[in-house]
Design a protein around this motif. Structure first.
Motif: not given
Lengths: 120, 112
Positions: A18-30
């Motif tokens: 199972l492979s899922l991606i989460c795209t973040v907007s308005g903030g930074s994962v780093s």
């Protein structure tokens, strides 16, 4: 305002990944001091924390799933992902990504969630 | 893992009345270092993800009506909703962060 959106296949065959991606907007994962998490809820069952990746790339998994889970991040796309190997029907669930703030220990916001069904 | 047990599993309360939901933890979720209880309450409506209502057991999230309040410490916590409105119909969850995060099983609130 931070927003998260899950994407990925809705149907996975038993024993596959199972492979899922989460795209973040308005903030930074780093950036910042937050963690980026995956949580799931099988139909009719409770919410289960799967694990997180931090802004610095540290990772922590739920021991119950640790042998099958990988969480990683693509900072160039501001995304983080979930891979769950060797799935069974028991892995059928609504999968959510969320921002995890260790102080005060809350998950906010959450993505809308995506229902992944494991079936042949 | 810390187990959170909510009670009741469901309740039906009349418009304008008060609803009380309990959350009992198998171990204390109080951090002595900062005297904070790492207990969060969420509201989830159909087709939506959970929304934070209360964190640190009693601190209301920004924008949450003051009809929602949280109390308790250590192992026993309560979410109280006063002057119930129709839009308060939802499932409510508690969640702890003292140990690996876990959630209560949820309490379904119906408005009569």
């Amino acid at each position: 305002q931070v927003q998260l959106q899950e994407s990925g296949p809705r149907l996975v065959k038993p024993s596959e990944t199972l492979s899922l991606i989460c795209t973040v907007s308005g903030g930074s994962v780093s950036g910042g001091s937050d963690y980026w998490s995956w949580i799931r809820q099988p139909p009719g069952k409770g919410l289960e924390w799967i694990g997180y990746i931090t802004y610095s790339g540290s990772i922590n998994y739920n021991p119950a799933l640790q042998s099958r889970v990988t969480i990683s991040a693509d900072t160039s796309k501001n995304q983080f992902s979930l891979k769950l190997r060797s799935v069974t029907v028991a892995d059928t669930a609504m999968y959510y990504c969320a921002r995890e703030s260790p102080h005060p220990g809350k998950f906010d916001p959450w993505g809308q969630g995506t229902l992944v069904t494991v079936s042949s | 893992d810390i187990v959170l047990t909510q009670s009741p599993d469901s309740l039906a309360v009349s418009l304008g009345e008060r609803a009380t939901i309990n959350c009992k933890s198998s171990r204390s979720v109080l951090f002595n270092s900062n005297n904070k209880n790492y207990l969060t309450w969420y509201q989830r409506k159909p087709g939506q993800p959970p929304k934070v209502l209360i964190y640190w057991a009693s601190t209301r999230e920004s924008g949450v009506p003051d009809r929602f309040s949280g109390s308790g410490s250590g192992t026993d916590f309560t979410l109280t909703i006063t002057s119930l409105q129709a839009e308060d119909a939802a499932v409510y969850y508690c969640q702890q962060y003292h140990d690996r995060p876990t959630f209560g099983q949820g309490t379904k609130l119906e408005i009569k």
